[in-house]
Design an enzyme around this catalytic site. Structure first.
Site, PDB file in Angstrom:
ATOM      1  N   ASN A 263       0.516  -0.732   0.250  1.00 53.11           N
ATOM      2  CA  ASN A 263       0.078   0.472  -0.366  1.00 53.11           C
ATOM      3  C   ASN A 263       0.955   1.332   0.487  1.00 53.11           C
ATOM      4  O   ASN A 263       1.415   1.628   1.400  1.00 53.11           O
ATOM      5  CB  ASN A 263      -1.305  -0.021   1.235  1.00 53.11           C
TER       6      ASN A 263
ATOM      7  N   ASN B  38      -8.588   4.679   2.114  1.00 49.42           N
ATOM      8  CA  ASN B  38      -9.985   3.173   1.853  1.00 49.42           C
ATOM      9  C   ASN B  38      -8.831   2.157   2.274  1.00 49.42           C
ATOM     10  O   ASN B  38      -9.733   1.321   2.628  1.00 49.42           O
ATOM     11  CB  ASN B  38     -10.375   3.601   0.508  1.00 49.42           C
ATOM     12  N   GLU B  39      -7.997   1.624   1.187  1.00 51.54           N
ATOM     13  CA  GLU B  39      -6.739   0.630   1.612  1.00 51.54           C
ATOM     14  C   GLU B  39      -6.623   0.234   2.645  1.00 51.54           C
ATOM     15  O   GLU B  39      -6.651  -0.599   3.431  1.00 51.54           O
ATOM     16  CB  GLU B  39      -5.502   0.835   0.454  1.00 51.54           C
ATOM     17  N   LEU B  40      -6.150   1.170   3.533  1.00 55.51           N
ATOM     18  CA  LEU B  40      -5.530   1.347   4.604  1.00 55.51           C
ATOM     19  C   LEU B  40      -6.548   1.046   6.142  1.00 55.51           C
ATOM     20  O   LEU B  40      -6.382   0.138   6.596  1.00 55.51           O
ATOM     21  CB  LEU B  40      -4.890   2.701   5.366  1.00 55.51           C
TER      22      LEU B  40
END
Length: 916
Positions: free
Chosen positions: A23, A89-91
């Protein structure tokens, strides 16, 4: 089946699915750090997933599926990470998997601080708080994910260390984590602890060597009991520990103020985000609320002045690199309440001269603290290598090389960690000529910020370090040489000590590497050439000489003679410094001239300021040479019969040294020969005792014991041993200095002191004559007829009367010879040395010394007497006043051809200091 060992575990094949999800902020890192990390992981058989792996055309939510399939995720936080809402959002998704025990997240802080991510502070927080089109709920989710992930153990990269080593550390820990996952055979829980020393959880805090003393000195200058506002500048060369000190003083004093703020990495922040963000960052720190966009930095504090003025503030500004940054951050200072404290850390002293009330120069680590700091990074806590006597001796040599520079000692230690004895020896042998890339990167930052004019002057000074300041100023091609030298001093690229321009060994090596790299990579000049292969290449290829500014050729390094075309120097219109010398025997018993001019020499140059040519092969200087800019001319052991028709001779002068002691842990840089420990061994060049010596300076760094026992008096003595013939030695002793506690006054003695003593040559010569080592009659001299070096050994010790005091250790020792101007009495005059007023920290000793008369063109030549007064008001910065007055009625000296104008001639005129 046998149970696998731990070494076999690391060799187990890794599962085929995407195990490591990366990420990161693509626009910022994709083609640099992430690309290198990806390659390293793939090389080691680690299956990774980044966004470019996914088939084009699929919905973005497929990345959430890839996160769920992964076992480990690398969250790479950078300054602009939060500009991407998709990264955030990935986090959030990664945090959900982590909370369920299905994913291990390893945070990587790339050129940001962990606490900046955790609390959304500093540059990272500034970008996050200025996100557009995000609702409160969404931002709260992102903030919670940032805080949770950043609170885990991770890797931090500040941009100053080696990125390849950093990536290798990540790869090894990822592989180890994957191996543990395979052994556990479960996804239920992950407990991950890294053994890598570059990782830090923030919970474990090691002692920082030398920090306690520096904090006390800072607190004394800040003086919180004083009701006035104080602005303190913390200055020093790059890597000396300013940032560490600034943060520690902030953490120590913040509890004493209701409002406080620490702004770090101001240099980088203003470069990446602009100056406008700085007031907002400081206001958020002081007021604890988000500050909207500030339209004008000039009136940044107007709206908050009343609120700010209600309380005293503590403000710490770290890594300031421009005066405009201070102006923007502090404004008119009319918002700062009386009694506040402002600390500004910078590598440029000139930035705070009109701002700071007090200045604190961060000192180098002393020998003991330096050794402890180095050992922390060089030895693992479980390693027994520190019990190796050879390794420990080498450690002291590395610490001596580092000269108390914390970052250099850290980088050296980390580089040597885990390496064998042979690697340590090889590394030490090459450091003087080739510093490590990590060290060069640190110094490069300061060098890059110099103007082109300052860069040229810095590299010129590297050619003449340890020379008299006025002499160097006369050599520099600048009408404002004195102010330029001052500017480089303010930036800690050079320093001036006892009127001599000095340069830290690290910077000196760095400067020479810059010159060599610029030439070999065919960069634009001007070039300063030291390496004999580079020089001979230029001399053979005339067209390459146009960009040459300086040539320093040691003929002793040349394997064979060479003949030069008469037009070799004609294209070198920019040549300012030309030195052709030899480190061979100064008396030239065996001629060592390797430069021939069979067709004479055309020398139509008018910019040359420094011309030294050993065994100049012509009888006359070329008539087309224009000496209008010439400052220093020397043609020793040459065939020269006439310089030019209207000869203008120059002279040289010198001054006596002193005997003094003061707190310190380093030898002054003008000591040519030095050693770690009490013993200095060297080879004296042939005929060393016949070279009209003026005297010898001796130096010892002494460590006081940490005990309650009071020491009233002791002396430092040096025993000088010379080899008469193989296996047969003579020896004699001289005092270096003396310390006494007058009146039995109990005082706090610093742990280390520097002792310097000067011995006149007349005393040494008398000892040699008494033992038949040297004689005016060569037939009676043991070695005067031999053209061979003489082995010498100097042993320094601390004595109480006649017996040695073993508990007082000699940490380092040094030697320097001083040469007179000639054998004629017209050139030498006895100095009248006035006794200085003595105190507990310094003692002046009167000696018979030689003073060489300086003669200048078109000026009357007068014999002078020098009175030297020691004024050691500050033990760590003894000042010396030199008053020179004419003596009437004395015979006038004859002018000498072409001597140096520097104050000391330590065999340098003979160019064999490398042998001494």
């Amino acid at each position: 089946m046998e149970e696998a060992s731990s070494s076999e575990v690391k060799a187990l094949p890794l599962p085929p699915q995407h195990q490591v999800f990366v990420n990161f902020r693509g626009e910022e890192l994709r083609n640099s750090f992430v690309s290198h990390l990806r390659s390293a992981l793939v090389r080691h058989g680690v299956n990774i997933f980044i966004d470019t792996n996914e088939q084009k055309g699929k919905p973005l939510h497929v990345f959430f599926q890839r996160i769920e399939e992964s076992r480990i995720a690398l969250a790479i936080f950078s300054v602009r990470y939060t500009e991407s809402k998709w990264c955030l959002n990935e986090l959030v998704k990664m945090k959900e998997c982590m909370d369920k025990g299905k994913l291990l997240i390893i945070p990587i802080f790339y050129k940001v601080k962990a606490y900046e991510v955790r609390y959304q502070k500093g540059r990272f927080g500034y970008v996050f708080k200025n996100l557009r089109n995000a609702d409160v709920h969404q931002k709260n989710q992102w903030s919670e994910a940032l805080s949770s992930v950043a609170d885990r153990i991770g890797f931090s990269f500040d941009g100053k260390s080696d990125e390849n080593n950093f990536i290798n550390g990540i790869v090894e820990d990822v592989k180890e984590a994957l191996s543990k996952i395979l052994l556990d055979k479960t996804k239920d829980a992950f407990v991950y602890h890294s053994k890598n020393t570059s990782m830090s959880s923030g919970s474990e805090k090691h002692e920082i060597y030398g920090l306690k003393q520096r904090l006390e000195e800072l607190k004394e200058k800040l003086d919180l009991d004083c009701e006035e506002t104080r602005i303190l500048g913390v200055v020093g060369m790059p890597g000396i520990g300013k940032t560490t000190l600034a943060r520690e003083i902030y953490e120590t004093l913040r509890c004493k103020f209701l409002r406080h703020g620490l702004i770090q990495d101001i240099r980088r922040t203003s470069k990446e985000l602009g100056l406008d963000c700085l007031p907002a960052l400081l206001l958020e720190e002081l007021l604890g609320v988000r500050i909207p966009d500030i339209e004008s930095t000039r009136c940044a504090y107007e709206s908050y002045k009343m609120e700010l003025y209600t309380h005293k503030v503590l403000v710490v500004l770290d890594d300031v690199s421009d005066k405009e940054q201070i102006d923007v951050l502090l404004g008119r200072c009319d918002w700062i309440r009386q009694g506040s404290r402002i600390v500004i850390a910078t590598s440029d002293k000139s930035l705070i001269q009109d701002v700071a009330d007090y200045t604190y120069v961060v000192p180098q680590l002393n020998h003991k603290d330096g050794l402890g700091h180095f050992a922390r990074y060089a030895f693992d806590h479980h390693s027994n290598i520190h019990n190796n006597e050879v390794i420990m001796k080498l450690s002291k040599e590395f610490v001596h090389y580092g000269r108390g520079h914390p970052l250099v000692l850290k980088l050296l230690g980390a580089d040597l960690n885990g390496k064998d004895e042979d690697h340590w020896k090889t590394k030490l042998a090459t450091l003087a000529e080739n510093s490590s890339q990590n060290i060069r990167d640190v110094l490069q930052v300061s060098y890059d910020e110099l103007s082109q004019e300052h860069k040229d002057i810095f590299l010129d000074i590297a050619c003449f370090r340890s020379e008299d300041e006025s002499y160097i100023a006369s050599l520099l091609d600048s009408s404002e040489a004195a102010s330029e030298i001052k500017a480089l001093m303010n930036k800690f690229m050079i320093n001036v000590s006892e009127d001599r321009v000095e340069m830290h060994d690290l910077l000196y090596t760095f400067a020479r590497e810059l010159c060599r790299r610029a030439y070999t990579q065919d960069e634009r000049g001007p070039h300063r050439l030291w390496h004999h292969q580079d020089i001979t290449g230029v001399l053979k290829n005339i067209e390459e000489g146009a960009e040459v500014r300086g040539i320093f050729l040691n003929m002793n390094e040349m394997k064979r003679e060479m003949s030069l075309d008469s037009y070799t120097f004609k294209p070198m219109h920019g040549l300012r410094y030309l030195k052709i010398y030899s480190s061979h025997c100064p008396q030239q018993c065996k001629p060592n001239n390797k430069i021939n001019l069979p067709d004479g020499l055309n020398f139509p140059l008018n910019e040359v300021r420094y011309l030294h040519w050993l065994q100049f092969p012509l009888k006359e200087i070329p008539p087309d040479f224009n000496p209008r800019n010439l400052v220093d001319l020397m043609l020793p052991h040459s065939k020269i019969e006439r310089i030019w028709s209207n000869d203008k001779d120059k002279g040289s002068d010198s001054e006596p040294l002193f005997s003094i002691c003061f707190p310190g842990s380093e030898l002054p840089s003008w000591f040519c020969h030095e050693a770690v420990g009490p013993v200095l061994e060297l080879r004296m060049p042939p005929h060393w005792h016949e070279n009209r010596l003026a005297g010898v300076a001796l130096c010892a760094v002494v460590s006081f014991p940490k005990s309650e026992e009071h020491i009233n008096c002791f002396s430092v003595k040096c025993t000088f041993k010379l080899e008469v013939k193989e296996g047969s030695w003579i020896e004699f002793s001289f005092p270096v200095g003396r310390w006494s506690n007058q009146g039995n006054i109990v005082e706090n003695i610093a742990s280390e002191h520097v002792f310097i003593g000067y011995i006149s040559w007349s005393k040494i010569f008398k000892r040699l004559e008494n033992q038949h080592f040297s004689s005016s009659n060569p037939s009676k001299s043991t070695q005067s007829s031999k053209c061979s070096p003489t082995k010498a050994s100097l042993n320094f010790m601390v004595i109480d009367g006649t017996s040695e005091i073993p508990r007082i250790e000699v940490l380092k020792c040094g030697l320097r010879f001083f040469k007179g101007a000639g054998s004629s009495g017209n050139y030498l005059k006895k100095l009248e040395v006035k006794e200085a007023e003595q105190n507990l920290s310094a003692e002046k000793v009167s000696e018979d010394c030689t003073h060489v008369v300086k003669t200048c063109p078109e000026q009357s030549q007068e014999t002078v007497t020098t009175e030297v007064e020691a004024s050691p008001e500050k033990a760590d910065n003894a000042e010396f006043q030199i008053n020179i007055t004419p003596r009437e009625g004395e015979a006038q000296p004859q002018p000498r051809p072409c001597s140096k104008t520097s104050k000391w001639a330590c065999f340098t005129c003979c160019d064999f200091q490398k042998l001494l």
